[in-house]
Design an enzyme around this catalytic site. Structure first.
Site, short mmCIF file in Angstrom:
data_model
loop_
_atom_site.label_atom_id
_atom_site.label_comp_id
_atom_site.label_asym_id
_atom_site.label_seq_id
_atom_site.Cartn_x
_atom_site.Cartn_y
_atom_site.Cartn_z
N HIS A 113 0.82 -1.21 0.00
CA HIS A 113 0.00 0.00 0.00
C HIS A 113 0.86 1.27 0.00
CE1 HIS A 113 -3.54 2.38 0.42
NE2 HIS A 113 -4.29 1.43 0.96
N ASP A 140 -9.40 -4.70 -18.27
CA ASP A 140 -9.70 -5.42 -19.51
C ASP A 140 -8.40 -5.57 -20.30
OD1 ASP A 140 -10.49 -6.41 -21.94
OD2 ASP A 140 -11.93 -4.81 -22.38
#
Length: 444
Positions: free
Chosen positions: A158, A390
């Site tokens: 993170h 995608d």
């Protein structure tokens, strides 16, 4: 019981994952070397975040990767996107001031191809309801299943990205994968210079930062780590259920929320905080605290952050009160969520940066992290564009965390159609109590 549920209960042996040898994927061309600065907003949130993206057989059989396999396609495109995100190919280190930095060595990111001995459907369609031990086997890998589908599992620290920046990286990786050009320009290049969030000298702390305050009357065994093992459950709040919670907030007889209708986050965060506080048995007079992140990108104004800022731009804000004060009024709970969010502006966020700097100076550079005693930390992923992943096979059919980074964390995810899915972990008895409180507001 579904096959996915059986897989979750049986554990990783059902998947039969066989991993190949880990390899390092380096940037496709030469990149900058040297030490890379991490801001104070990066320093105090250095935990590993694991996510998984599911691509079913129908998607995997079309588009990029038909001939040479998804793993090889993603490996090759990763090397190209690392040219733009070269710090990810380096190694975390500790600088002279005792703070985290990145040594941009160009060594590369770890990549593993794996094969599962089952079908993708055996894992289950709702990843937020699947056992973390199962999903953990799919992290760090591109795992191909017998049905022809595959799962991309990522693990990122993170301190390198917040949610917005992480999804920008994934979107850029997907964009490069889909492109026939070997070095296409990115539609949103990352802004890598994190020095824009350097602290002021001397630090100017203008606000109290209660998110770092330690709660001493931590009397619930859940927060001490004692008691039963933690169970993880996923709860689907439909638009109708969320509307009901908003109505309960607005119609609370104490009327503490005000005339302006609560947002989905205010209402749902207030409800989850209140219900969880009751479920874990925090004594009435003891303090309970809520932490949640506010995205500073639209709130930093002097100066604003550059477009595509690729670091942590979130600031944690907090609310706290006695447990009985919280659980007696949903209106009060939602009002405290609103007040905590509204105090976060440019001045507050820069004060937080300076507070972390002053605290680190007092401890030899060690970052001061927010206290999680008697605390619920809500992380909202419900607006992150996971469908942007995608890579040429269409958007993922399912996605989500492989595990929660801390026992105190609750995660909000989009459930489609305006709904929100809440994932959290509690001991069995507390989970049963929490489920009863959720059932009271769930509307079909």
């Amino acid at each position: 019981m579904t096959r996915g549920q059986e897989a979750a209960m049986a554990g990783v042996a059902v998947l039969g994952v066989k991993r190949g040898e880990p390899t390092l994927v380096s940037p496709a061309s030469e990149t900058k070397s040297g030490l890379y600065y991490l801001s104070n907003l990066d320093q105090n949130i250095a935990v590993i975040v694991q996510t998984v993206y599911f691509f079913p057989v129908a998607a995997a059989g079309a588009g990029a990767g038909v001939d040479i396999g998804a793993g090889e396609v993603l490996r090759e495109s990763l090397s190209r996107v690392l040219v733009h995100y070269y710090p990810l190919a380096g190694r975390l280190a500790v600088g002279e001031e005792g703070k985290l930095i990145v040594d941009c060595t160009g060594e590369g990111a770890v990549f593993v191809d794996a094969v599962a001995g089952c079908e993708l459907a055996d894992v289950g369609g709702d990843v937020t309801g699947t056992d973390s031990g199962v999903l953990g086997e799919l992290v760090y890998t591109v795992t191909k299943f017998k049905c022809g589908g595959f799962v991309l599992g990522l693990a990122m620290n993170h301190c390198m990205f917040d949610g917005v920046a992480a999804m920008q990286f994934v979107s850029s990786w997907a964009e490069i994968t889909r492109s026939p050009s070997p070095s296409p320009p990115l539609s949103l290049p990352p802004s890598l210079d994190r020095s824009v969030l350097r602290p002021r000298h001397p630090p100017l702390i203008q606000f109290p930062h209660h998110e770092f305050a330690q709660i001493d009357d931590d009397s619930s065994p859940f927060f001490s780590g004692a008691g039963d093992p933690i169970l993880h459950r996923s709860f689907h709040f439909t638009p109708n259920s969320i509307s009901r919670i908003k109505s309960l907030v607005s119609g609370d007889e104490l009327g503490e929320f005000g005339d302006r209708r609560p947002t989905t986050f205010e209402a749902l965060a207030g409800f989850v905080w209140s219900a969880r506080t009751a479920a874990v048995g925090i004594p009435a007079a003891s303090t309970t605290k809520l932490l949640f992140a506010v995205d500073g990108r639209p709130r930093f104004t002097s100066p604003p952050l550059p477009e595509g800022y690729s670091g942590n731009a979130i600031v944690l804000t907090s609310a706290a009160c006695a447990a009985d004060e919280l659980t007696s009024s949903l209106s009060r709970a939602a009002a405290m969520v609103r007040a905590a969010a509204e105090k976060v502006d440019d001045a507050y966020m820069r004060s937080a940066v300076d507070y972390i700097e002053a605290a680190a100076a007092a401890t030899g550079g060690r970052p001061r992290r927010p206290s999680l005693a008697s605390t619920l930390l809500i992380t909202a992923w419900s607006r992150l564009p996971f469908a942007a992943a995608d890579f040429g096979w269409g958007p993922p059919s399912a996605y989500g965390p492989a595990a929660l980074p801390e026992r105190e964390v609750a995660l909000f995810l989009s459930a489609g159609g305006g709904g929100v899915r809440v994932l959290l972990g509690l001991p069995a008895a507390a989970m049963a109590e929490f489920e009863l409180l959720v059932d009271e507001v769930i509307v079909d």
